[in-house]
Design an enzyme around this catalytic site. Structure first.
Site, short mmCIF file in Angstrom:
data_model
loop_
_atom_site.label_atom_id
_atom_site.label_comp_id
_atom_site.label_asym_id
_atom_site.label_seq_id
_atom_site.Cartn_x
_atom_site.Cartn_y
_atom_site.Cartn_z
N GLU A 101 20.45 4.38 5.34
CA GLU A 101 21.22 4.88 6.47
C GLU A 101 22.40 5.71 5.97
O GLU A 101 23.00 5.40 4.94
CB GLU A 101 21.74 3.72 7.32
CG GLU A 101 20.65 3.02 8.08
CD GLU A 101 21.16 1.95 9.02
OE1 GLU A 101 20.38 1.49 9.87
OE2 GLU A 101 22.35 1.57 8.91
N CYS A 147 26.84 -6.42 15.46
CA CYS A 147 28.03 -5.59 15.67
C CYS A 147 28.08 -4.98 17.07
O CYS A 147 27.09 -4.43 17.56
CB CYS A 147 28.08 -4.49 14.63
SG CYS A 147 28.28 -5.12 12.95
N CYS A 178 19.79 -9.09 13.69
CA CYS A 178 20.29 -7.79 13.21
C CYS A 178 19.21 -6.89 12.61
O CYS A 178 18.17 -7.35 12.17
CB CYS A 178 21.39 -8.03 12.16
SG CYS A 178 22.85 -8.82 12.86
N ASP A 179 19.54 -5.60 12.62
CA ASP A 179 18.93 -4.56 11.82
C ASP A 179 17.41 -4.67 11.68
O ASP A 179 16.70 -4.51 12.65
CB ASP A 179 19.65 -4.49 10.47
CG ASP A 179 21.13 -4.16 10.68
OD1 ASP A 179 21.41 -3.20 11.41
OD2 ASP A 179 21.99 -4.87 10.15
N LYS A 180 16.89 -4.99 10.49
CA LYS A 180 15.44 -4.97 10.28
C LYS A 180 14.75 -6.28 10.63
O LYS A 180 13.53 -6.36 10.63
CB LYS A 180 15.12 -4.63 8.81
CG LYS A 180 15.83 -3.40 8.29
CD LYS A 180 15.59 -2.19 9.18
CE LYS A 180 16.59 -1.10 8.94
NZ LYS A 180 17.95 -1.40 9.41
N ASP A 193 23.09 -4.44 7.31
CA ASP A 193 23.14 -3.04 6.90
C ASP A 193 24.57 -2.56 6.69
O ASP A 193 24.82 -1.66 5.88
CB ASP A 193 22.45 -2.16 7.95
CG ASP A 193 20.93 -2.17 7.80
OD1 ASP A 193 20.42 -3.06 7.10
OD2 ASP A 193 20.27 -1.31 8.40
N SER A 230 22.44 5.00 10.92
CA SER A 230 22.81 3.78 11.62
C SER A 230 22.89 4.09 13.10
O SER A 230 23.17 5.23 13.50
CB SER A 230 24.18 3.29 11.11
OG SER A 230 24.76 2.39 12.02
#
Length: 554
Positions: free
Chosen positions: A442, A191, A119-121, A78, A468
């Protein structure tokens, strides 16, 4: 075993022949077949190292007497997709990830699954697939990135985003911006900070679907490799015991995940994802539960981007189990919820200890008396909106200001960086919802621009898009119904007074009823301007953010 359908009987000779072409031996045909879904790729920093994690899982499977088979799925970073068209594809990828795992695991009927994500999704997508398939499974994440170091202080990706605003405001020069850019993301991992990826990987421990340490062991630690081996061994044990995800997870499991989320002060995206994951498990999770629990569960951890601590600090302080132990001690943990260990969560956290009372505060000395997330309602959000309460400055907890309206995030970011947003303003970014974007992008760049320009104490931002986990400030997202569905956010005009009241959990458009009727009579139906088939399909099928932005069910 589930895999017997492709390996037993005379009629399965062709199937066995194909499996032998993979190098499968006669002895292996009587062992459990374990699928390993890997999102390793060379695009996402959080996934660049997953090959080593997958190898550790494979080793664990073999040590326990299983046969590992690795297959792949997609993943988007992202951060790299932020603030341009690429972000439209991030949330839709969650559904495709879930679909791809479900497709492979049905076409090749594995006895058990290990889902390697980060990560993310990708993590929520894999957890959704786990609920749909209901095959003995464990989630293993790749772990968080270590924080960077800049002139004696810790930095991370959000430092870089906010440094752009500082540069535009003349607070730092180009050379300093480059220095920060060079050290903000020092290596592999999701991150640093309590952003969406680390939030979801932590919550998977509370759900009971991942092993201890999944959310906090840094990506580069050997401890994570050992955990991955243990996951490989344990999934074979789950197959032998017949313990499936829906045997592990119930409504109490989600209550525990929400309690942890509130104590940590996690990403607003967790509301979206937990709702979707619950539906995949056949569980009705009302988003009102987040707000109900936020009145009871205190905010115990002050992690980046809101506070000074990073995920590595949380790990050293005792990790997720130490936070859950705090909740247990306060009677805030559903102790009988099951886990992939085959033991109750209350038993597992009994031995957990907190090693740093500043990183994980005692219940009687929280950072905030209420949890880190809140669900808002009001004339601007009849179906709800979500805010990260832990990130809202004290002076903005009650605010009335004039609307400054933008039709997409990039335009808003440019306006903020060029000084067109003033103290007291309420930035409104619309047509960024699941349908209207489409893809519910985001808004990290505009929120980082507000922070970098020195306006975080004075400017609010509301959107039918999302944020985010790195966003901070008086920001409220997931406004539902979204503008594209004719929600009230569609009729906001520049200069309208907008009221935000954190205590009451209200967000209101202060415009009289007659004017509202007049504006609705003139409102034109919004049609997203997209040419990509995947986005057209998504826009047609996706439901409201208040449902978790799941696709329509047929």
């Amino acid at each position: 075993m589930r895999s017997d359908v492709v390996k037993k009987g005379v009629e399965r000779a062709p199937h066995r022949s194909l499996l032998k072409a993979l190098g499968i031996t006669k002895a292996e045909f009587v062992r459990p077949f374990i699928g390993i879904a890997s999102s390793e790729n060379e695009v996402v920093p959080g996934h660049i190292h997953l090959g080593k994690i997958v190898e550790a899982v494979k080793a664990g499977v073999r040590m326990a007497g299983g046969v590992p088979f690795v297959f792949s799925t997609i993943g988007i970073c992202d951060g790299i997709a932020m603030d341009h068209k690429g972000m439209k594809f991030s949330l839709p990828s969650r559904e495709i990830i879930a679909d791809s795992v479900e497709i492979v695991a049905n076409a090749f009927p594995f006895d058990g699954l290990v889902l390697v994500s980060n990560c993310d999704k990708i993590t929520p997508g894999m957890l959704m697939a786990m609920g749909r398939l209901n095959v003995p499974s464990i989630l293993v994440s790749g772990g968080p990135m270590l924080s960077g170091s800049y002139r004696g202080r810790r930095v991370d990706l959000i430092t870089v985003f906010e440094a752009v605003g500082m540069y535009k405001a003349g607070k730092i020069g180009e050379e300093e911006l480059l220095e920060i850019e060079n050290v903000g993301c020092p290596g592999a991992g999701s991150c640093a900070g309590l952003f969406t990826a680390n939030s979801m990987n932590a919550l998977s421990e509370a759900l009971g679907l991942a092993l201890k340490g999944n959310g906090t062991i840094p990506a580069v630690y050997a401890e994570r490799v050992r955990m991955a081996k243990e996951a490989g061994m344990r999934v074979v044990e789950l197959v032998e015991k017949g313990l499936k995800p829906r045997d592990v997870v119930d409504h109490d499991s989600f209550a525990n995940a929400i309690a942890l989320d509130l104590a940590l002060g996690g990403s607003t995206n967790t509301v979206l994802h937990l709702k979707a994951i619950a539906e995949s498990f056949g569980i009705n999770l009302d988003i009102g539960l987040f707000d109900e629990m936020s009145r009871k569960v205190p905010h115990l951890c002050n992690l980046s981007p809101v506070g000074p601590h990073d995920i590595e600090d949380l790990h050293q302080a005792g990790g997720i189990y130490a936070v859950l132990r705090r909740l247990k001690d306060g009677g805030l943990l559903k102790e009988d919820a099951m886990t992939v260990y085959g033991r109750r969560i209350g038993q597992l956290v009994e031995d957990a200890r907190v090693h740093n009372d500043d990183v994980i505060r005692p219940l009687e000395r929280p950072y905030h008396k209420e949890g880190g997330l809140g669900v808002f309602y009001g004339s601007l959000a009849p179906e709800g909106a979500v805010a990260k309460l832990s990130g809202i400055p004290e002076k903005m907890r009650q605010h009335i200001g004039p609307a400054v309206v933008f039709e997409d995030g990039e335009i808003a970011t440019r306006a903020i960086l060029s000084g067109k947003v003033k103290k007291g303003d309420v930035v409104v970014i619309r047509y960024e919802g699941p349908k209207g974007g489409p893809g519910m992008r985001e808004m990290l760049s505009p929120t980082s621009a507000i922070a970098g320009m020195g306006l975080i104490e004075d400017v609010a931002l509301i959107t039918d898009g999302r944020f985010s986990g790195g966003s901070r400030g008086a920001v409220i997202g997931h406004v539902s119904p979204e503008a594209a569905e004719g929600g009230p956010i569609a009729i906001v005009e520049n200069g309208d007074r907008i009221e935000i009241d954190v205590e009451k959990r209200e967000i209101n458009l202060l415009v009289d009823e007659e004017e509202v009727k007049r504006r609705y009579s003139a409102l034109k139906k919004h049609k997203p301007e997209v040419r990509e088939d995947v986005l057209k399909r998504y826009s047609y099928l996706v439901r409201s953010a208040s449902t978790g932005a799941m696709l329509k069910r047929f």
